[in-house]
Scaffold this motif. Structure first.
Motif, mmCIF file in Angstrom:
data_model
loop_
_atom_site.group_PDB
_atom_site.id
_atom_site.type_symbol
_atom_site.label_atom_id
_atom_site.label_comp_id
_atom_site.label_asym_id
_atom_site.label_seq_id
_atom_site.Cartn_x
_atom_site.Cartn_y
_atom_site.Cartn_z
ATOM 1 N N VAL A 124 0.866 -1.178 0.000
ATOM 2 C CA VAL A 124 0.000 0.000 0.000
ATOM 3 C C VAL A 124 0.900 1.225 0.000
ATOM 4 N N GLY A 125 0.341 2.352 -0.387
ATOM 5 C CA GLY A 125 1.119 3.578 -0.378
ATOM 6 C C GLY A 125 1.362 4.065 1.038
ATOM 7 N N ALA A 126 2.473 4.741 1.233
ATOM 8 C CA ALA A 126 2.797 5.323 2.537
ATOM 9 C C ALA A 126 3.123 6.796 2.343
ATOM 10 N N GLU A 127 2.866 7.584 3.359
ATOM 11 C CA GLU A 127 3.120 9.019 3.293
ATOM 12 C C GLU A 127 4.353 9.371 4.121
ATOM 13 N N VAL A 128 5.172 10.252 3.562
ATOM 14 C CA VAL A 128 6.377 10.729 4.238
ATOM 15 C C VAL A 128 6.083 12.096 4.849
ATOM 16 N N ASP A 129 6.688 12.378 5.982
ATOM 17 C CA ASP A 129 6.500 13.665 6.661
ATOM 18 C C ASP A 129 5.042 13.924 7.007
ATOM 19 N N ILE A 130 4.321 12.869 7.326
ATOM 20 C CA ILE A 130 2.938 13.024 7.762
ATOM 21 C C ILE A 130 2.936 13.383 9.245
ATOM 22 N N VAL A 131 1.907 14.082 9.674
ATOM 23 C CA VAL A 131 1.901 14.628 11.027
ATOM 24 C C VAL A 131 1.987 13.542 12.095
ATOM 25 N N SER A 132 2.738 13.844 13.105
ATOM 26 C CA SER A 132 2.869 12.989 14.275
ATOM 27 C C SER A 132 3.207 13.923 15.436
ATOM 28 N N GLY A 133 3.565 13.385 16.567
ATOM 29 C CA GLY A 133 3.891 14.275 17.670
ATOM 30 C C GLY A 133 4.457 13.536 18.861
ATOM 31 N N ARG A 134 4.862 14.303 19.848
ATOM 32 C CA ARG A 134 5.343 13.718 21.095
ATOM 33 C C ARG A 134 4.787 14.521 22.259
ATOM 34 N N ILE A 135 4.703 13.868 23.395
ATOM 35 C CA ILE A 135 4.103 14.474 24.582
ATOM 36 C C ILE A 135 5.112 14.446 25.724
ATOM 37 N N ASP A 136 5.280 15.576 26.368
ATOM 38 C CA ASP A 136 6.163 15.667 27.532
ATOM 39 C C ASP A 136 5.348 15.290 28.766
ATOM 40 N N ILE A 137 5.410 14.009 29.128
ATOM 41 C CA ILE A 137 4.635 13.516 30.264
ATOM 42 C C ILE A 137 5.097 14.171 31.569
ATOM 43 N N GLY A 138 6.358 14.598 31.611
ATOM 44 C CA GLY A 138 6.874 15.246 32.811
ATOM 45 C C GLY A 138 6.214 16.585 33.096
ATOM 46 N N ARG A 139 5.687 17.239 32.067
ATOM 47 C CA ARG A 139 5.002 18.517 32.240
ATOM 48 C C ARG A 139 3.480 18.353 32.273
ATOM 49 N N CYS A 140 2.996 17.227 31.771
ATOM 50 C CA CYS A 140 1.552 17.009 31.667
ATOM 51 C C CYS A 140 0.908 16.927 33.052
ATOM 52 N N MET A 141 -0.233 17.606 33.220
ATOM 53 C CA MET A 141 -0.973 17.515 34.481
ATOM 54 C C MET A 141 -2.282 16.750 34.295
ATOM 55 N N PHE A 142 -2.421 16.090 33.114
ATOM 56 C CA PHE A 142 -3.548 15.195 32.854
ATOM 57 C C PHE A 142 -4.902 15.882 33.041
ATOM 58 N N CYS A 143 -4.983 17.105 32.546
ATOM 59 C CA CYS A 143 -6.232 17.859 32.666
ATOM 60 C C CYS A 143 -7.288 17.377 31.683
ATOM 61 N N GLY A 144 -6.857 16.726 30.603
ATOM 62 C CA GLY A 144 -7.807 16.210 29.625
ATOM 63 C C GLY A 144 -8.248 17.208 28.579
ATOM 64 N N LEU A 145 -7.683 18.420 28.591
ATOM 65 C CA LEU A 145 -8.105 19.429 27.620
ATOM 66 C C LEU A 145 -7.764 19.025 26.188
ATOM 67 N N CYS A 146 -6.657 18.320 26.001
ATOM 68 C CA CYS A 146 -6.285 17.881 24.652
ATOM 69 C C CYS A 146 -7.345 16.944 24.090
ATOM 70 N N MET A 147 -7.817 16.037 24.921
ATOM 71 C CA MET A 147 -8.832 15.083 24.488
ATOM 72 C C MET A 147 -10.148 15.791 24.179
ATOM 73 N N GLU A 148 -10.518 16.746 25.034
ATOM 74 C CA GLU A 148 -11.770 17.471 24.841
ATOM 75 C C GLU A 148 -11.737 18.349 23.595
ATOM 76 N N SER A 149 -10.567 18.894 23.271
ATOM 77 C CA SER A 149 -10.476 19.837 22.153
ATOM 78 C C SER A 149 -10.379 19.151 20.800
ATOM 79 N N CYS A 150 -9.979 17.881 20.769
ATOM 80 C CA CYS A 150 -9.745 17.188 19.495
ATOM 81 C C CYS A 150 -11.057 16.971 18.745
ATOM 82 N N PRO A 151 -11.202 17.548 17.541
ATOM 83 C CA PRO A 151 -12.452 17.391 16.787
ATOM 84 C C PRO A 151 -12.557 16.066 16.049
#
Length: 217
Positions: A124-151
């Motif tokens: 199958v085809g694959a995409e290069v430079d497709i969006v991804s990310g990383r999370i700094d768990i050391g700074r995260c306070m687990f408020c859940g705002l990221c989950m709530e904001s994701c459309p």
């Protein structure tokens, strides 16, 4: 504020992420950082005969191809991200398309550098430079705002805490593979996003065809 009383391990279905950055903007502690990776996107996960099949990446010389690793589906189904201390099992191997010849495609695999002739039905085809990310768990306070904001319902939170510790500050940087929710484990959310993207691709193709027909008339 903790949505659903869940404030533990964070998981992301990166295949349905569109890089809208709603999560990045709303995070009060600057925990989320966008990066890129090579990946099979949601439109390329369909099977032959599926109504949404055929809207993914075209295989072409110089482009990237992916082949599912044998046994990866079973391994993915058994993997539990919320309690894992390691990255999930790899689902695909990636390589550059060197030549297209009928039903056979020559691929140079990224991992080994070897060139192999592979049946087109296995790729199958694959995409290069497709969006991804990383999370700094050391700074995260687990408020859940990221989950709530994701459309796109790409974010998930659990009430598990295993695998979130480390001996160094760098250990708390969770790359995409440490937060990846495998599509097979949230098939419903993936199918919803797949249908939306396929519909967009279908409408785009129809407009292009209508424009081409008009110019030829």
């Amino acid at each position: 504020f903790v949505p659903g009383n869940y404030n533990g391990r964070i998981g992301v279905i990166w295949e349905t992420c569109t890089a809208c950055k709603a999560c990045v903007r709303i995070c009060p502690n600057d925990c989320l950082h966008m990066e890129t990776e090579t990946r099979v996107n949601v439109l390329d996960m369909t099977e032959e005969g599926d109504e949404n099949h055929g809207y993914g990446v075209e295989l072409e010389v110089g482009g990237m191809a992916a082949r599912r690793i044998e046994g990866s589906e079973e391994a993915a189904a058994d993997f539990q991200l919320s309690t894992a201390h390691e990255a999930p099992p790899e689902e695909y191997e990636f390589g550059e398309v060197i030549d297209l010849a009928g039903d056979t495609i020559s691929v140079r695999w990224n991992a080994s550098g070897t060139i192999e002739d592979v049946a087109s039905s296995e790729l199958v085809g694959a995409e290069v430079d497709i969006v991804s990310g990383r999370i700094d768990i050391g700074r995260c306070m687990f408020c859940g705002l990221c989950m709530e904001s994701c459309p796109f319902n790409s974010f998930f939170m659990t009430n598990e805490y295993d695998g979130m510790s480390g001996f160094t500050r760098e250990d708390l940087w969770f790359e995409a593979d440490r937060t990846r929710v495998l599509p097979v484990q949230h098939a419903e959310a993936v199918d919803i996003e797949l249908a939306k993207r396929a519909d967009q691709a279908r409408k785009k193709a129809e407009k292009a065809a209508a424009k081409a027909a008009k110019s030829e008339a």
